[in-house]
Each structure stands twice: as C-alpha cells, then as structure tokens.
Design a protein around this motif. Sequence first.
Motif, PDB file in Angstrom:
ATOM      1  N   VAL A   8       0.819  -1.212   0.000  1.00 22.15           N
ATOM      2  CA  VAL A   8       0.000   0.000   0.000  1.00 22.15           C
ATOM      3  C   VAL A   8       0.859   1.271   0.000  1.00 22.15           C
ATOM      4  N   SER A   9       0.592   2.158  -0.955  1.00 23.91           N
ATOM      5  CA  SER A   9       1.265   3.457  -0.995  1.00 23.91           C
ATOM      6  C   SER A   9       0.602   4.430  -0.023  1.00 23.91           C
ATOM      7  N   THR A  10       1.421   5.244   0.618  1.00 20.44           N
ATOM      8  CA  THR A  10       0.911   6.261   1.542  1.00 20.44           C
ATOM      9  C   THR A  10       1.473   7.624   1.128  1.00 20.44           C
ATOM     10  N   LEU A  15      -1.395  14.770   3.197  1.00 21.34           N
ATOM     11  CA  LEU A  15      -2.282  13.672   3.596  1.00 21.34           C
ATOM     12  C   LEU A  15      -3.476  13.496   2.664  1.00 21.34           C
ATOM     13  N   GLU A  16      -3.801  14.538   1.896  1.00 20.40           N
ATOM     14  CA  GLU A  16      -4.921  14.426   0.962  1.00 20.40           C
ATOM     15  C   GLU A  16      -4.598  13.502  -0.221  1.00 20.40           C
ATOM     16  N   ASP A  17      -3.330  13.086  -0.327  1.00 24.33           N
ATOM     17  CA  ASP A  17      -2.943  12.150  -1.387  1.00 24.33           C
ATOM     18  C   ASP A  17      -3.232  10.697  -1.000  1.00 24.33           C
ATOM     19  N   MET A  18      -3.716  10.465   0.210  1.00 19.48           N
ATOM     20  CA  MET A  18      -4.120   9.112   0.616  1.00 19.48           C
ATOM     21  C   MET A  18      -5.364   8.724  -0.173  1.00 19.48           C
ATOM     22  N   THR A  19      -5.345   7.561  -0.803  1.00 16.03           N
ATOM     23  CA  THR A  19      -6.496   7.162  -1.614  1.00 16.03           C
ATOM     24  C   THR A  19      -7.585   6.515  -0.752  1.00 16.03           C
ATOM     25  N   ILE A  81       3.318  -1.082   4.405  1.00 16.74           N
ATOM     26  CA  ILE A  81       3.478   0.336   4.081  1.00 16.74           C
ATOM     27  C   ILE A  81       4.908   0.746   4.428  1.00 16.74           C
ATOM     28  N   SER A  82       5.391   1.809   3.815  1.00 20.03           N
ATOM     29  CA  SER A  82       6.682   2.386   4.190  1.00 20.03           C
ATOM     30  C   SER A  82       6.415   3.684   4.940  1.00 20.03           C
ATOM     31  N   ASP A  83       7.465   4.357   5.372  1.00 21.18           N
ATOM     32  CA  ASP A  83       7.265   5.613   6.104  1.00 21.18           C
ATOM     33  C   ASP A  83       6.539   6.641   5.245  1.00 21.18           C
ATOM     34  N   ALA A  84       6.784   6.590   3.949  1.00 23.80           N
ATOM     35  CA  ALA A  84       6.105   7.497   3.022  1.00 23.80           C
ATOM     36  C   ALA A  84       6.290   6.972   1.602  1.00 23.80           C
ATOM     37  N   GLY A  85       5.266   7.127   0.780  1.00 27.11           N
ATOM     38  CA  GLY A  85       5.383   6.728  -0.616  1.00 27.11           C
ATOM     39  C   GLY A  85       5.074   5.265  -0.863  1.00 27.11           C
TER      40      GLY A  85
END
Length: 274
Positions: A8-10, A15-19, A81-85
């Motif tokens: 899962v990408s984060t 934060l609005e880029d979270m699907t 998930i990773s810390d980001a991306g």
Amino acid sequence: MEDRVYIVSTPIGNLEDMTFRAVKVLKEVDVILCEDTRHSIKLLNHFEIKNKLISYHKFNEKERIDYILSLINENKTLALISDAGTPLISDPGNILVKELIENDIKFTVVPGANALLPALILSGFNSEEFLFIGFLPKKNNKKEEKLNTLKDFDKTLIFYSSPYELIDMINSIDNVLGDRKTSISKEITKLHETTYRGTPKELIAMLNDMEIKGEFVIVVEGNKEEKKLLTKEEAKQIFDMEIQKGEHPKDLIKKLAKENNLNKRELYNYLMKK
C-alpha cells in the motif's frame, strides 16, 4: 478480501494524497507491516485506522519472513506500508514479495503517491524514457564509479538524495556527467515544495545560500552528445585489446556490432580473418 497481502502506498507529505482504497484496505487487514511504528501511527490515527502494527524495516526484513508467513498460514491478511510513498521503491519489501511469489501467495499493489514521478514531470525533461537509480553509494569514489556507468545513457536519470549528501551528489554529477541540465525537487506535495533547475554548478551556487533540509529528488537530462560510431578498423583495435583481457570473441563482436551499427557477420569475417 481475496488477496492475502497488500502493498500500500501512503502520502509523501500531503495527507490528501491518501487514496480511498488505501484507507479501506488498511482498515480491513488484520496486520499492518511498517518501517517505523512511531511514524506510521500518526498517519493511521489521522484516518482512524486501529489495526495491529508490526515493525518491518531493512534491518529485520529477513528475520521477519518466517513470522509473516506464519501469519498468512493462519489466514491473516496483511498490508505493507513504508514511512512514506510506495514500498519497495528505495524502501523495504523486495524480500517479502519474492517470498510471496515463491510460496504462491496472492498479493496485490494499492498504488498511490511517490516522489520520483512528480519530480520527473517537474523537471521538464524527457518523461517517456527514463532510468530510476535511487540512492547512490555514500563514498564519493563509489558514487562516481556508478555515475561513470551512466554517462553515455541518453535517457533521463533520476536519483534520490538525503540533505546530508546533496552537495556531494551534485558535485559528483558535475565531475562525471558534466554540464547537463539538472533539476532538484524537495518537499514534494508539501507546503514548501520547490524545484530548482540549472547546471550542476548553478545548482551548487544556489544550495550554498540556503539551509538544506528534507529529502531530494535529482533529475538529470540524458546524454545529448551524438555518439561517435567506430569504423571496422577502429573496432579491430578495441577487439584486439579486449581479447587480451580475456573477453569471449563472439560476445565481443556482438557487442561491437550492436553499439556501432555494424553488420555482425561482416564484422566477424573482418576481425577473424585479420
């Protein structure tokens, strides 16, 4: 849920880029694997996701595999998930995916934010063909050794850099790749997102006047110099030198013919009869 594991990408900042799908999956799985539980808990709390967290990072990837497989055997569903991306893109996850494939375990990817594609588009360079390299070695000699393998590549090059290595990275690009158009993007998707464009020397002058913070994506235009093709006579000189080093004749002829638009059969006859 049909799949057992979800990659899962984060968001990488905003934060609005979270699907919607990412939130749904993370709420429904039994366990979430994450690099730093302290970091991920902030994101998950924001979206009211309360699932069990297990640390999974580059230092414990191998050790965690048996435990992860045991959870799957217990019919648990997992998300990584990773810390980001996006996981696996300069982040942990490759070992896990290989194990899932080898064990015929169904998994899927929930796409989303990443840093390299926005930086590529912001650069204005060729976005149809590019090579993503990620982080280069920390030592300058190893860094420049890697860059040397890329200097003739005519497609756009994309690198990641920490703030601590950015100046050394740009200097190495200048030393090896030369006076090429280069773009640096920082704080992508965040309030202070900025992209700087120029030659490596121009960028270094800019960076010397600012406080360097955050992660950076460096995009370098491909080599635009027209490559000089060898004649058969010049190919002969290269051939003789490389054969003495132990190169296999057929492999070398194939390589020389391809790189210099020469007919392989004609080149073979020319070199082997000399």
